[in-house]
Design an enzyme around this catalytic site. Structure first.
Site, mmCIF file in Angstrom:
data_model
loop_
_atom_site.group_PDB
_atom_site.id
_atom_site.type_symbol
_atom_site.label_atom_id
_atom_site.label_comp_id
_atom_site.label_asym_id
_atom_site.label_seq_id
_atom_site.Cartn_x
_atom_site.Cartn_y
_atom_site.Cartn_z
ATOM 1 N N CYS A 100 -20.475 -23.791 11.780
ATOM 2 C CA CYS A 100 -20.720 -22.435 12.289
ATOM 3 C C CYS A 100 -22.136 -22.390 12.849
ATOM 4 O O CYS A 100 -23.094 -22.662 12.131
ATOM 5 C CB CYS A 100 -20.557 -21.430 11.152
ATOM 6 S SG CYS A 100 -21.278 -19.817 11.508
ATOM 7 N N CYS A 104 -22.992 -16.023 17.410
ATOM 8 C CA CYS A 104 -21.990 -15.150 18.038
ATOM 9 C C CYS A 104 -22.015 -13.731 17.504
ATOM 10 O O CYS A 104 -21.702 -12.793 18.236
ATOM 11 C CB CYS A 104 -20.593 -15.703 17.842
ATOM 12 S SG CYS A 104 -20.532 -17.430 17.515
ATOM 13 N N THR A 191 -23.951 -14.165 8.214
ATOM 14 C CA THR A 191 -24.036 -15.478 8.847
ATOM 15 C C THR A 191 -25.336 -15.623 9.641
ATOM 16 O O THR A 191 -25.650 -14.775 10.466
ATOM 17 C CB THR A 191 -22.831 -15.648 9.791
ATOM 18 O OG1 THR A 191 -21.646 -15.602 9.014
ATOM 19 C CG2 THR A 191 -22.887 -16.959 10.535
ATOM 20 N N GLU A 257 -25.027 -18.280 4.887
ATOM 21 C CA GLU A 257 -24.792 -16.844 4.745
ATOM 22 C C GLU A 257 -25.786 -16.305 3.729
ATOM 23 O O GLU A 257 -26.254 -17.046 2.870
ATOM 24 C CB GLU A 257 -23.375 -16.555 4.237
ATOM 25 C CG GLU A 257 -22.318 -16.528 5.326
ATOM 26 C CD GLU A 257 -21.925 -17.899 5.797
ATOM 27 O OE1 GLU A 257 -22.017 -18.850 4.988
ATOM 28 O OE2 GLU A 257 -21.554 -18.054 6.974
ATOM 29 N N HIS A 292 -15.436 -10.331 17.819
ATOM 30 C CA HIS A 292 -15.756 -11.424 16.900
ATOM 31 C C HIS A 292 -14.515 -12.260 16.565
ATOM 32 O O HIS A 292 -14.611 -13.452 16.298
ATOM 33 C CB HIS A 292 -16.426 -10.894 15.635
ATOM 34 C CG HIS A 292 -17.228 -11.949 14.936
ATOM 35 N ND1 HIS A 292 -18.063 -12.822 15.607
ATOM 36 C CD2 HIS A 292 -17.298 -12.320 13.632
ATOM 37 C CE1 HIS A 292 -18.607 -13.662 14.753
ATOM 38 N NE2 HIS A 292 -18.160 -13.389 13.555
ATOM 39 N N TYR A 296 -13.843 -16.658 17.290
ATOM 40 C CA TYR A 296 -13.340 -17.743 16.453
ATOM 41 C C TYR A 296 -12.736 -18.890 17.265
ATOM 42 O O TYR A 296 -12.007 -19.728 16.740
ATOM 43 C CB TYR A 296 -12.406 -17.191 15.358
ATOM 44 C CG TYR A 296 -13.247 -16.780 14.161
ATOM 45 C CD1 TYR A 296 -14.130 -15.712 14.268
ATOM 46 C CD2 TYR A 296 -13.239 -17.498 12.977
ATOM 47 C CE1 TYR A 296 -14.962 -15.359 13.217
ATOM 48 C CE2 TYR A 296 -14.068 -17.153 11.924
ATOM 49 C CZ TYR A 296 -14.921 -16.088 12.049
ATOM 50 O OH TYR A 296 -15.765 -15.749 11.010
ATOM 51 N N CYS A 298 -14.760 -20.908 18.017
ATOM 52 C CA CYS A 298 -15.628 -21.912 17.387
ATOM 53 C C CYS A 298 -14.822 -22.866 16.516
ATOM 54 O O CYS A 298 -15.109 -24.061 16.449
ATOM 55 C CB CYS A 298 -16.703 -21.231 16.546
ATOM 56 S SG CYS A 298 -16.036 -20.294 15.146
ATOM 57 N N GLU A 446 -14.498 -19.076 5.879
ATOM 58 C CA GLU A 446 -14.932 -18.172 6.944
ATOM 59 C C GLU A 446 -13.779 -17.903 7.918
ATOM 60 O O GLU A 446 -13.647 -16.796 8.444
ATOM 61 C CB GLU A 446 -16.133 -18.765 7.682
ATOM 62 C CG GLU A 446 -16.895 -17.739 8.502
ATOM 63 C CD GLU A 446 -18.139 -18.329 9.136
ATOM 64 O OE1 GLU A 446 -18.114 -19.516 9.495
ATOM 65 O OE2 GLU A 446 -19.129 -17.590 9.282
HETATM 66 FE FE1 SF4 Z 1 -19.923 -18.826 13.042
HETATM 67 FE FE2 SF4 Z 1 -17.706 -18.952 14.457
HETATM 68 FE FE3 SF4 Z 1 -18.540 -16.585 13.434
HETATM 69 FE FE4 SF4 Z 1 -19.800 -17.797 15.490
HETATM 70 S S1 SF4 Z 1 -17.707 -16.964 15.454
HETATM 71 S S2 SF4 Z 1 -20.738 -16.861 13.713
HETATM 72 S S3 SF4 Z 1 -19.635 -19.950 14.936
HETATM 73 S S4 SF4 Z 1 -17.837 -18.398 12.318
HETATM 74 FE FE FE Z 2 -18.174 -15.619 11.087
#
Ligand code: SF4
Ligand code: FE
Length: 485
Positions: A100, A104, A191, A257, A292, A296, A298, A446
């Site tokens: 992570c 974001c 985060t 976190e 958000h 994800y 990510c 997460e």
């Molecule tokens: Fe982390 Fe993914 Fe959330 Fe971005 S979207 S803060 S990389 S978990």
């Molecule tokens: Fe997150």
């Protein structure tokens, strides 16, 4: 040009004076702490990749305020193409860091507020949007990392904010002054909190009039007076204190976190973006959550790393040609690319809001995130299946190096003859890190709870699906009249 180099980012964090506690002690240097540093490295990657011309199109954008080139993490989406590039950016950085990368949440908070502040102004003749745009320009010009802080501790889940026995279970306004407001409360699971320059606070649920003191949104510098951070623990976190690098799995990058406590923090009016307009709290939550949930993407990038590790260990084990292993790798790719479809789809189906900001399709963003609560677990299960039990019974790096045990380790932990035991151990440790070590916080739990737990998406899916229309078509094809039951 308003873009920082990774070094400038790290230097700018050194100038902050954050109050951070970990293992019961206040940290002297957040930037140099070995447990936090990998998470800082991951945020720094959002700066270095933006400098890399190969990724310029994905990682940078043109500010709609100043016309300057900026990091996409500070951009307000101006087109469907911007939304699609955002999804691609998440996959790209996840596939490079394997964790992570935290930035974001701030981008999603900025975009959600660009919509909500405009909408509140339209109804209440307030001036939130111009305040917000001024703040946004400051963020863009200084290429800042913002922590988007939404989740309150929530106390007794059956009670609304104003009925909680402890009124601080949801962050609230405790005083109003001529020059600003005073807020008290906390935000949980934050985060990247201590790698941020700014913290942007938003309410966490829909609210009624009785909860109006809780309907507040604002931004503050992360080291503002009255803000304290308490770092969350991660499984295997103290491995980062060890001398070697092998047992950490991913020694360079990670996430973190923290709980953020706001102990009577003064917020000047120019940094307040919502103040008791309770009827907009739910909408802000929904917009932030949808953005958000798109973010994800990510996890698709982290999935790329895990699939690469699974294929590699299969080869090191001499098992890669077995048909069931091949099939498992296909299944992992199928699941991962299905996730990619979701985050691209919600972006491609995005639309323009009255504020001018482009917003994802919320139904598809929720469907995407719902898939993210499941597929990474199956991908992780398959990776562990392919890796074998040795992933959890393998001795330490010290044993690999000790003069007494090294020869046995090198002999008995080798798979195929051409690959040294150390490489096999390294890739196994990476799989361990991603599926049950500190990176599993990001890849698994997460995925489950970040951007809202699975049930939150199911509620949104039930609300957003046009059921009447589906029934209408079904009834028509079945030859049932419109008004028939
Ligand atoms: Fe982390 Fe993914 Fe959330 Fe971005 S979207 S803060 S990389 S978990
Ligand atoms: Fe997150």
């Amino acid at each position: 040009m308003p873009m920082k180099t990774p070094q400038e980012y790290i230097d700018s964090l050194r100038e902050l004076d954050l109050v951070v506690y970990m293992f019961g002690k206040r940290l002297k240097s957040v930037v140099d702490d070995p447990i936090i540093r990998p998470s800082l490295n991951a945020v720094a990657a959002t700066y270095s990749l933006a400098m890399n011309l190969q990724y310029e199109d994905i990682m940078t954008a043109t500010s709609h305020i100043t016309g300057k080139k900026i990091n996409r993490f500070t951009h307000i989406h101006q087109s469907v193409n911007d939304l699609v590039k955002k999804s691609k950016m998440g996959r790209l950085i996840g596939s490079i860091t394997g964790c992570c990368f935290q930035r974001c949440v701030g981008m999603d908070a900025l975009n959600a507020l660009s919509i909500t502040t405009y909408d509140i102004d339209k109804k209440h003749k307030t001036e939130y949007n111009s305040r917000f745009l001024k703040y946004l320009e400051y963020v863009q010009e200084n290429d800042l990392v913002c922590d988007g802080a939404m989740t309150d501790p929530k106390g007794d889940r059956s009670l609304p904010p104003h009925k909680q026995p402890d009124p601080d279970m949801f962050l609230r306004v405790v005083d109003e002054r001529k020059d600003g407001i005073v807020v008290r409360g906390a935000k949980a699971h934050q985060t990247g909190a201590v790698n941020s320059h700014e913290v942007i606070v938003m309410p966490t649920i829909s609210m009624r009039e009785e909860d109006r003191d809780y309907a507040v949104s604002f931004a503050m510098p992360s080291d503002a007076q009255g803000i304290t951070y308490i770092m969350g623990r991660q499984s295997c976190d103290t491995r980062k204190l060890e001398e070697g690098t092998i047992d950490r799995g991913n020694a360079v990058f990670g996430g973190h976190e923290a709980l953020i406590v706001f102990d009577d923090v003064f917020v000047p009016w120019e940094r307040v973006f919502m103040y008791k307009e309770y009827e907009f709290a739910g909408r802000l939550v929904e917009q932030f959550a949808s953005y958000h949930r798109q973010s994800y993407s990510c996890k698709v990038g982290v999935g790329d790393v895990l699939i690469g590790a699974a294929q590699t260990v299969a080869e090191y084990n001499g098992a890669d040609r077995a048909s069931h292993i091949r099939d498992k790798i296909v299944e992992m790719n199928h699941l991962n690319e299905t996730l990619y479809c979701g985050c691209i789809a919600c972006a491609a189906e995005g639309h323009r809001e009255p504020s001018g900001t482009y917003y994802v399709d919320p139904l598809l963003a929720n469907v995407h995130k719902q898939n993210v609560t499941r597929f990474p677990y199956e991908i992780a299960r398959l990776a562990q299946d392919i890796a074998g039990g040795i992933m959890v019974t393998c001795p330490s790096e010290e044993d690999l190096k000790s003069p007494e045990t090294a020869k046995w380790m090198k002999k008995y932990f080798r798979g195929v003859e051409s690959v040294p035991a150390e490489h096999r151990v390294r890739i196994l440790r990476l799989i361990e890190n991603l599926t049950m070590g500190s990176a599993a916080v990001g890849y698994l739990t997460e995925s489950m709870h970040g951007a809202g737990s699975p049930q939150a998406q199911r509620i949104m899916i039930a609300r957003l699906v046009d059921m009447k229309d589906k029934q209408k078509t079904a009834k028509k094809l079945a030859g049932i009249g419109d008004d028939a039951k």
